[in-house]
Design a protein around this motif. Structure first.
Motif, short mmCIF file in Angstrom:
data_model
loop_
_atom_site.label_atom_id
_atom_site.label_comp_id
_atom_site.label_asym_id
_atom_site.label_seq_id
_atom_site.Cartn_x
_atom_site.Cartn_y
_atom_site.Cartn_z
N TRP A 164 0.83 -1.21 0.00
CA TRP A 164 0.00 0.00 0.00
C TRP A 164 0.86 1.26 0.00
CZ3 TRP A 164 -4.44 0.99 -1.75
CH2 TRP A 164 -5.23 2.04 -1.31
N GLN A 221 0.62 2.05 -5.34
CA GLN A 221 -0.62 1.27 -5.24
C GLN A 221 -1.83 2.16 -4.97
OE1 GLN A 221 2.24 0.45 -3.75
NE2 GLN A 221 2.68 -1.73 -4.11
N PHE A 261 -5.04 2.43 -7.38
CA PHE A 261 -6.34 2.12 -6.76
C PHE A 261 -7.35 3.21 -7.07
CE2 PHE A 261 -9.48 2.25 -3.46
CZ PHE A 261 -9.72 0.94 -3.09
N SER A 311 -10.37 3.18 -9.95
CA SER A 311 -11.71 3.29 -9.37
C SER A 311 -12.44 4.49 -9.95
CB SER A 311 -11.63 3.39 -7.85
OG SER A 311 -11.07 2.23 -7.28
N GLY A 363 -6.62 -3.63 -12.45
CA GLY A 363 -6.39 -3.39 -11.03
C GLY A 363 -6.00 -4.63 -10.28
N LEU A 387 -2.27 -4.67 -8.43
CA LEU A 387 -2.27 -4.54 -6.97
C LEU A 387 -1.95 -5.87 -6.30
CD1 LEU A 387 -5.50 -2.37 -6.68
CD2 LEU A 387 -3.13 -1.58 -6.51
N PHE A 422 -9.90 -3.43 -3.49
CA PHE A 422 -10.18 -2.82 -4.78
C PHE A 422 -11.41 -3.43 -5.43
CE2 PHE A 422 -9.62 -3.13 -9.45
CZ PHE A 422 -9.66 -1.78 -9.77
N GLY A 434 -13.63 -0.60 -3.71
CA GLY A 434 -13.11 0.28 -4.75
C GLY A 434 -14.03 0.36 -5.94
#
Length: 553
Positions: free
Chosen positions: A14, A18, A22, A26, A218, A222, A230, A234
């Motif tokens: 994270w 990332q 994210f 999104s 994604g 990720l 996500f 997300g």
């Protein structure tokens, strides 16, 4: 051989890279929310009645009584598709006769709206219905407009995965965003309903393709822990945000062409994302483009302020890298035995009928009593807690019981609507929103449940085939809304009954929570639980499987 996650573990889970991926991916989903549901305002049907030309020589009394009354929901309203024959009432008016006193209106001959219609502008200044008079004999075109959009969604879902596998995730993501935005813009210049609808099919193809490819990109970029977040809070939440923006746009823009123009602007604003969203390193590796993949990972490490290894992919490992051979499977394998066929048929019904409930309630939101814009906003808002509750329930409770439970909740409250007195409109709206909450929660769990039931060999095929059944459900959903023209509560009776029915069917599925994922068709559990016992999973989080796919589409 190390796998991709192990090779790139130095990036962390994270970091700034990332978080950027994210939120940007999104955010790219937001236009899908209002494009997917825009038809509720673009094709709304205002109150209407037959037009009586100003040139007609009628007295004020006869002009006020030129349209017969009909009974609707317990009250008399002007007929939408009939009027008294103009020549006859003009003759009565010339003779000085009064309607109702000198002339029995029930005995008068009627005719259709030969001079067109007068549409109320209290809520909408114009829609495609008022533009091309899609009422009375042509009212079938309105639900067909919505259905054909979802036909486009069905077609797009067929090709999106194949295109992204062939040409890359990033290229197809932005190409489909351009299709969605560009053809929405072209719809503004539609000269007839046929042109509008054909373009709407293409918009539907771009809409679902954009959604699916953004999701794939994604989940491939990720890490494992962020991937789950996500895929739930997300993608789904940002889709709901776009859905909530739709009534806000529509409230301030009451003309359908200008509304459509406003809805294309966010798609144009996504263009700069091209320079921030990278290609999927996993896809690049699958294409043997190791240098490009390594370059992206190096940039990610730099953004995260992490010193990356000088060599990320060892040349010796790359030489040994071989794609695993996989047994070929066909769609008939989903019906190979009686047990597998039973699970597949039940899954198809579960997906299709849940989809019918979700989309019918979404499309019908503006038709509820009260402010159409507020009702649509509430219908979108209720999805956020529905996704959160679904995510929490999936973490700890058996699948078939929680899915059946929320289906019973959704279907049960919809059946209660018929018992609510007509004057208790707020109670009816509350029950509709509670029904939407239950059905949305169930819908968001279906990817998880289906992916855990089927073995690795046919898992992707099973999820694909069953999700296609949900597209069929979305295609027929507008006709459930259409039933409301005949009776206000009829759509809720039908939807509630079908939702409770499929909730009962869900109880006959085998349980998958806490069980090891099957690897072969022979390891699939038996319907009603008559299967061999499975070893419990050590940790749900350790399993990398499609259970993270919680989505409305």
């Amino acid at each position: 051989m190390r796998d991709y996650d192990e090779v790139t573990s130095f990036l962390g889970e994270w970091g700034p890279f990332q978080r950027l991926i994210f939120f940007l991916l999104s955010a790219s989903i937001i236009p899908n929310g209002f494009n997917g549901m825009s038809v509720v305002f673009l094709a709304a049907t205002p109150e209407h009645r037959c037009r009586v030309p100003d040139t007609a020589n009628l007295s004020r009394a006869w002009r006020n009584h030129s349209v017969p009354l009909r009974l609707q929901d317990g009250r008399e309203v002007p007929h939408s598709c009939r009027r008294y024959r103009l020549a006859a009432i003009a003759n009565f008016s010339a003779l000085g006769l009064e309607p109702g006193r000198d002339v029995d209106l029930e005995q008068l001959e009627q005719e259709g709206c030969v001079d067109g219609w007068e549409f109320s502008q209290d809520i909408y200044l114009s829609t495609i219905v008022t533009e091309w008079s899609l009422v009375c004999e042509d009212d079938w075109k309105t639900p067909l407009t919505s259905s054909l959009f979802f036909v486009g969604v069905l077609l797009g879902s067929f090709v999106s995965g194949q295109l992204s596998d062939r040409f890359g995730r990033k290229s197809i993501l932005f190409a489909t965003m351009a299709v969605q935005t560009g053809f929405s813009f072209l719809q503004i210049f539609s000269i007839n309903w046929e042109m509008f609808t054909v373009l709407f099919v293409i918009v539907g193809m771009g809409q679902i393709s954009n959604y699916v490819v953004a999701f794939i990109l994604g989940t491939e970029i990720l890490g494992k822990s962020v991937r789950i977040l996500f895929s739930t809070l997300g993608v789904c939440t940002f889709f709901a945000v776009g859905y909530m923006l739709l009534p806000l746009f529509a409230y301030f823009i009451r003309d359908w062409r200008m509304l459509l123009l406003a809805l294309t602007v966010p798609g144009v604003l996504c263009i700069p994302l091209w320079w921030f969203i990278p290609e999927s390193p996993r896809w690049l590796i699958s294409q043997r483009r190791f240098r490009d993949a390594e370059s992206i990972i190096q940039k990610a490490a730099k953004m995260n302020n992490i010193a990356a290894p000088t060599v990320i992919f060892d040349p010796m490992e790359l030489q040994e890298l071989k794609l695993p051979s996989q047994q070929k499977v066909f769609i008939l394998d989903l019906f190979r035995t009686r047990n597998i066929a039973t699970i597949t048929i039940m899954s198809l019904l579960l997906w299709m009928l849940t989809s019918v409930g979700y989309f019918a309630l979404s499309l019908n939101a503006p038709n509820l009593h009260g402010d159409a814009y507020l009702n649509c906003f509430l219908s979108a808002l209720i999805e956020v807690p529905a996704y959160i509750v679904a995510w929490l329930l999936l973490r700890t409770l058996p699948r078939r019981y929680i899915i059946a439970g929320v289906l019973f909740l959704g279907g049960g409250v919809l059946l209660l609507i018929q018992l609510v007195p007509a004057d208790y409109n707020f109670l009816s709206i509350g029950l509709v929103m509670l029904g939407k909450f239950g059905i949305t929660s169930a819908f968001s769990m279906l990817y998880v449940f289906t992916a855990e039931l089927y073995p690795t060999l046919v898992r992707n095929m099973a999820v694909g085939v069953t999700s296609m059944a949900s597209r069929v459900g979305s295609i027929i959903a507008p006709y459930f809304v259409y039933l409301g023209a005949y009776d206000r509560v009829l759509p809720y009776i039908v939807m509630g009954s079908l939702t409770v029915f499929i909730g009962i069917i869900t109880l006959f599925f085998p349980e998958s929570f806490g069980m090891t994922l099957p690897e072969t068709l022979e390891q699939m559990q038996k319907v009603k639980g008559f299967g061999f016992r499975k070893k419990p999973r050590d940790s749900v989080e350790k399993e990398e499987n499609p259970k993270v796919l919680i989505t409305s589409f």
